[in-house]
Scaffold this active site. Structure first.
Site, PDB file in Angstrom:
ATOM      1  N   ARG A 118       0.738  -1.177   0.009  1.00  8.02           N
ATOM      2  CA  ARG A 118       0.024   0.044   0.067  1.00  8.02           C
ATOM      3  C   ARG A 118       0.970   1.328  -0.146  1.00  8.02           C
ATOM      4  NH1 ARG A 118      -5.580  -1.082   3.093  1.00  8.02           N
ATOM      5  NH2 ARG A 118      -6.290  -0.576   1.389  1.00  8.02           N
ATOM      6  N   GLN A 123      -0.893   2.333  -6.196  1.00  5.70           N
ATOM      7  CA  GLN A 123      -2.360   2.537  -6.002  1.00  5.70           C
ATOM      8  C   GLN A 123      -3.345   2.088  -7.270  1.00  5.70           C
ATOM      9  OE1 GLN A 123      -2.670   7.024  -5.449  1.00  5.70           O
ATOM     10  NE2 GLN A 123      -2.101   6.849  -3.141  1.00  5.70           N
ATOM     11  N   ASP A 126      -4.062  -1.399  -6.083  1.00  5.83           N
ATOM     12  CA  ASP A 126      -4.486  -1.749  -4.946  1.00  5.83           C
ATOM     13  C   ASP A 126      -6.040  -2.405  -4.825  1.00  5.83           C
ATOM     14  OD1 ASP A 126      -5.135  -1.991  -2.443  1.00  5.83           O
ATOM     15  OD2 ASP A 126      -4.621   0.077  -1.663  1.00  5.83           O
ATOM     16  N   SER A 129      -8.311  -1.965  -1.736  1.00  5.42           N
ATOM     17  CA  SER A 129      -8.963  -0.651  -1.693  1.00  5.42           C
ATOM     18  C   SER A 129     -10.075  -0.261  -2.427  1.00  5.42           C
ATOM     19  CB  SER A 129      -7.958   0.494  -1.802  1.00  5.42           C
ATOM     20  OG  SER A 129      -7.029   0.723  -0.706  1.00  5.42           O
TER      21      SER A 129
END
Length: 374
Positions: A118, A123, A126, A129
């Site tokens: 993370r 991002q 991910d 998330s």
């Protein structure tokens, strides 16, 4: 170089690992893409849409594939039939380690989407998330649907209908999305998280931070540290009046690979008013609410308690599009000159790799299957 998209076989899994728009992008990188028939059907992506994007649609797509992508891990029998060196990318729960053991013995290369570091550079990869965002949205919708009253304030000639009072516990990705959605629906939202930095994030969503003056439990990777039993009980005592006053309670606190913290006792739920709704997104990992059961609606006191089970799959289309982009971004990172060529010196690649070339690269699993490192 061939990427295979398999059809998910678990009955409750409706997502697909890549959607047609991502197939087209991967073809542009130099890959062939093969998709099993009806792989995207439950997420509303047709075989014809995959063909139009340039994919082959055929059974046995994983045969002779360089990379096999899925949401859930393949069955052990199917893993054992793959050629040595085949790369697998999916969510890959490591407890129990049976699937990892099979992949290790078959000399497969496995990448676990829940282990993507993370960090800012990762991002776009991910998946925890992206899927938590879907789950948080779904949690607020479930609460609004099952609460037998309005979420928004309504002022009419016949009188004023006050807004629903919503409490959200946990202000990670799922919690913040639940807050934002409940606010958009017009509820008054209060939220709590054990991390001090979360208060500002809660306020930025238009909710009221609950301040318990217990100090922060900020941990590594953006997760909270485990609390002592004494602190956990004090926290429950201080949260009780907020939960008692709530029309809807949404709990979202979970850490991958660990049992979810029990934030709300049965006695706390029993003090809620008639018609109240509790949505426990962490029910599959032990539950934030005592007595919640994954995939089940039950009544505790006067409240309906909804235990979440594979919640992102309940919104399979958007969840698949987001997850597919995570997969495509990871594959792009591991592509060099039109070939799949993972650089294991890259912290993202190394961080999410479980097995490679007959070696277990993820230390907790290596210790479990081989014993501690010398």
């Amino acid at each position: 170089m061939k990427i295979a998209v398999v059809r998910e076989t678990r009955p409750a899994e409706r997502r697909v690992a890549l959607v047609p728009e991502q197939v087209a992008k991967l073809i542009q990188l130099g890959y062939e893409v093969a998709v099993e028939p009806a792989a995207g059907e439950r997420a509303l992506f047709s075989d014809d849409a995959y063909r139009a994007a340039g994919a082959e649609v055929a059974w046995g797509a994983d045969h002779a594939a360089t990379v096999v992508v899925s949401v859930q891990p393949l069955e052990r029998e199917r893993l054992s039939r793959l050629h040595a060196g085949t790369a697998l990318i999916s969510f890959l729960p490591t407890n129990p380690p049976d699937v990892v053991r099979t992949a290790w013995r078959a000399k497969l290369t496995t990448f676990a989407m829940e282990l993507v570091p993370r960090i800012s550079r990762a991002q776009s990869m991910d998946a925890l998330s992206s899927q938590a965002m879907v789950a948080g949205y779904r949690a607020a919708i479930v609460a609004a649907e099952r609460l037998p009253r309005f979420f928004p304030l309504s002022m009419t000639a016949a009188g004023t209908v006050p807004p629903a009072q919503v409490v959200v516990l946990g202000a990670g990705v799922a919690g913040l999305q639940a807050i934002a959605t409940a606010k958009r629906l017009g509820a008054v939202v209060k939220a709590y998280d054990v991390r001090a930095a979360a208060a500002e994030e809660i306020a930025s969503m238009g909710a009221i931070p609950i301040e318990l003056e217990l100090g922060s439990l900020e941990g590594a990777g953006g997760y909270a540290r485990e609390m002592t039993p004494e602190r956990a009980q004090l926290q429950r005592d201080l949260l009780t009046p907020y939960i008692e006053a709530a029309d809807a309670l949404i709990t979202t606190a979970a850490v991958p690979g660990r049992t979810a913290p029990m934030l709300v006792s049965r006695a706390m739920v029993e003090r809620m008013k008639p018609g109240s709704i509790v949505v426990d997104l962490a029910a599959e990992s032990g539950g934030n609410v005592e007595g919640s059961v994954a995939g089940t609606e039950l009544t505790i006191g006067n409240a309906l308690v909804w235990g979440g089970a594979n919640v992102p799959s309940q919104m399979a289309g958007p969840a698949s599009r987001l997850y597919g982009q995570n997969i495509a971004s990871l594959i792009q990172l591991m592509t060099n000159g039109g070939s799949f060529d993972p650089d294991f010196s890259d912290e993202i690649v190394a961080g999410c790799c479980l097995t490679h070339n007959g070696e277990i690269r993820y230390e907790p699993i290596r210790e479990l299957l081989e014993g501690p490192l010398a």
